[in-house]
Enzyme design. Structure first.
Site, PDB file in Angstrom:
ATOM      1  N   ARG A 120       0.970  -1.259  -0.154  1.00 34.85           N
ATOM      2  CA  ARG A 120      -0.002   0.164   0.050  1.00 34.85           C
ATOM      3  C   ARG A 120       0.827   1.211   0.002  1.00 34.85           C
ATOM      4  O   ARG A 120       0.391   2.169  -0.423  1.00 34.85           O
ATOM      5  CB  ARG A 120      -0.958   0.054   1.328  1.00 34.85           C
ATOM      6  CG  ARG A 120      -2.288  -1.084   0.858  1.00 34.85           C
ATOM      7  CD  ARG A 120      -2.927  -1.084   2.159  1.00 34.85           C
ATOM      8  NE  ARG A 120      -4.303  -1.759   1.966  1.00 34.85           N
ATOM      9  CZ  ARG A 120      -5.113  -2.117   2.688  1.00 34.85           C
ATOM     10  NH1 ARG A 120      -4.948  -1.877   4.067  1.00 34.85           N
ATOM     11  NH2 ARG A 120      -6.317  -2.870   2.207  1.00 34.85           N
ATOM     12  N   GLY A 162      -9.364  -6.929  -2.121  1.00 34.41           N
ATOM     13  CA  GLY A 162      -9.449  -7.966  -1.174  1.00 34.41           C
ATOM     14  C   GLY A 162      -8.617  -9.259  -1.621  1.00 34.41           C
ATOM     15  O   GLY A 162      -7.603  -9.251  -1.826  1.00 34.41           O
ATOM     16  N   GLY A 178     -13.651  -3.169   0.433  1.00 31.23           N
ATOM     17  CA  GLY A 178     -15.033  -2.716   0.345  1.00 31.23           C
ATOM     18  C   GLY A 178     -15.374  -1.553  -0.745  1.00 31.23           C
ATOM     19  O   GLY A 178     -16.651  -1.477  -1.417  1.00 31.23           O
ATOM     20  N   LYS A 226     -20.262 -14.944   0.831  1.00 32.47           N
ATOM     21  CA  LYS A 226     -21.832 -14.861   0.726  1.00 32.47           C
ATOM     22  C   LYS A 226     -22.314 -14.221  -0.580  1.00 32.47           C
ATOM     23  O   LYS A 226     -21.661 -13.040  -1.047  1.00 32.47           O
ATOM     24  CB  LYS A 226     -21.956 -13.596   1.965  1.00 32.47           C
ATOM     25  CG  LYS A 226     -21.572 -14.341   3.249  1.00 32.47           C
ATOM     26  CD  LYS A 226     -21.867 -13.212   4.447  1.00 32.47           C
ATOM     27  CE  LYS A 226     -21.792 -13.910   5.849  1.00 32.47           C
ATOM     28  NZ  LYS A 226     -22.026 -12.815   6.754  1.00 32.47           N
TER      29      LYS A 226
END
Length: 418
Positions: free
Chosen positions: A40, A375, A398, A206
């Site tokens: 990062r 992610g 996200g 999910k």
């Protein structure tokens, strides 16, 4: 609407308040905190170098972890300042606060091309509340605002949204850094009118987390490939047994409607035809979160769409790998978000690794544009050592999901339009 970028600015002699995403993993070694992955930080170097060349006075702000308004020493950005100085090959000043007299004094003494990193902005609860008084204090040292923290752009926090609004109100300019610009280009512009065939690979746990993305991409994709635990919710919706697999029984109607929409839109919607299954056995060991460690026994390939009662599905099987790879190799545009199974465990990483290889091959051999949506997918690509073989890897987990859903990200909306 296209946003202003740092290429459009004249920052010479100006104090550039730069929001970066330095939420890096740290480990304690010999009594001090050590960065275990500097990706990062490395990703922001092009932005920093351009602003330094342009003669800006750089004031960097970031968060690290979730200190919940406390001065948690293990979440200090001081080790990041040292690492950044190493990577830039020049000194990086550090102040152990992000607001107040000390910050203002240090910022006031900066010369053109100097770099200052402020302490963890989440040491104050007011940051996540986007408190206007706190935002005013942060903005005291800002002539220009730049956001290069796409991973935090889906949050309306003081440093991502509040400061930008204040700087803009004062007549200052608010721009995207080079990393933010690339994120918006690849996740936005490139997917708006993708070269076809456009193949989407979706994995993860999910269906409910990804349903908005599935719904939006059904409007654009030619083929959608489903893997990960979410595949078992689709299986359940189709009336199959799922054994001990991770499923969302309350999301079966969502799954059914996605399948119906795919059919109506003539989108090829592929689910696994075989799996790698194993039997879960609880052990006496506890993981880092204090939960019992599960041991997976008798891993095997199953071609039965009904999962055995005593087993859980943990990866796509070889027939699915073959079918999915064949689809990926036809693609001109690929979007991948989410692994194909429990890839952190080497026993169940083959499916994810094979898909990663197919994405890399399609990019390198057929000139496909491959976009990895943040992610775990980025982690999987990096672990397979294929990071340099794809077109673009998003830094936002996200944030990239919300952006793909079509949501307006507060940290992007606050930037000046071109």
């Amino acid at each position: 609407m296209a946003k202003l970028t740092i290429r459009d600015l004249n920052v010479r002699g100006k104090r550039v308040f730069l929001r970066v995403d330095y939420n890096v993993p740290l480990e304690e070694k010999d009594g001090r905190m050590v960065i275990t992955d500097a990706t990062r930080i490395v990703e922001t170097l092009p932005t920093l170098k351009l602003l330094i060349e342009q003669g800006g006075k750089l004031i960097l702000t970031a968060h690290l972890g979730r200190p919940k308004g406390q001065r948690e020493p293990s979440m200090s950005l001081r080790p990041v300042a040292a690492k950044l100085a190493d990577l830039l090959g020049r000194p990086v000043a550090f102040v152990d606060d992000c607001i107040g007299e000390k910050v203002e004094k240090t910022a006031g003494a900066l010369k053109e091309g100097d770099v200052l990193l402020l302490e963890n902005v989440r040491y104050y609860n007011e940051e996540e509340k986007n408190d206007p008084v706190f935002a005013e204090k942060l903005a005291k040292v800002a002539d220009v605002y730049v956001n290069d923290a796409f991973g935090a752009a889906h949050r309306a926090h003081a440093s991502t949204e509040g400061v930008a609004r204040i700087v803009a109100k004062r007549g200052g300019r608010c721009a995207a850094g080079l990393l933010m610009e690339r994120e918006l280009k690849f996740l936005g512009h490139e997917l708006e009118k993708p070269a076809r065939p456009f193949i989407v690979i979706l994995g993860g746990a999910k269906v409910s987390d990804k349903i908005k993305v599935i719904d939006r991409l059904l409007e654009k994709a030619d083929t959608i490939l489903i893997g990960g635990a979410m595949a078992y919710t689709f299986r359940l919706a189709q009336g199959y047994k799922t054994g001990k697999s991770l499923v969302e029984p309350d999301a079966t109607e969502i799954a059914k409607s996605a399948l119906a929409k795919a059919k109506a839109k003539s989108v090829k919607f592929l689910l696994p035809t075989d799996d790698v299954v194993a039997t879960p056995v609880k052990t006496d060991k506890l993981d880092k979160k204090g939960k019992p460690v599960i041991e997976w026994q008798n891993p095997r390939t199953s071609s039965d769409l009904n999962c055995p009662d005593d087993a859980a599905g943990l990866d796509i099987g070889p027939a699915t790998v073959k079918a999915y790879s064949a689809e990926v190799l036809k693609a001109k545009t690929i979007l991948w978000n989410g692994p194909m199974g429990l890839f952190e465990n080497k026993q169940f990483a083959a499916g994810t690794n094979a898909v990663a290889q197919a994405v890399a091959d399609a990019t390198q051999k057929s000139g496909a544009k491959s976009i990895i949506g943040g992610g775990d997918s980025v982690k999987a690509i990096n672990e397979a050592k294929l990071g340099d073989k794809v077109t673009f890897m998003s830094t936002g987990g996200g944030a990239s999901l919300e952006f793909l859903e079509g949501a307006v990200l507060p940290g992007v909306a606050a930037l000046s339009d071109k």
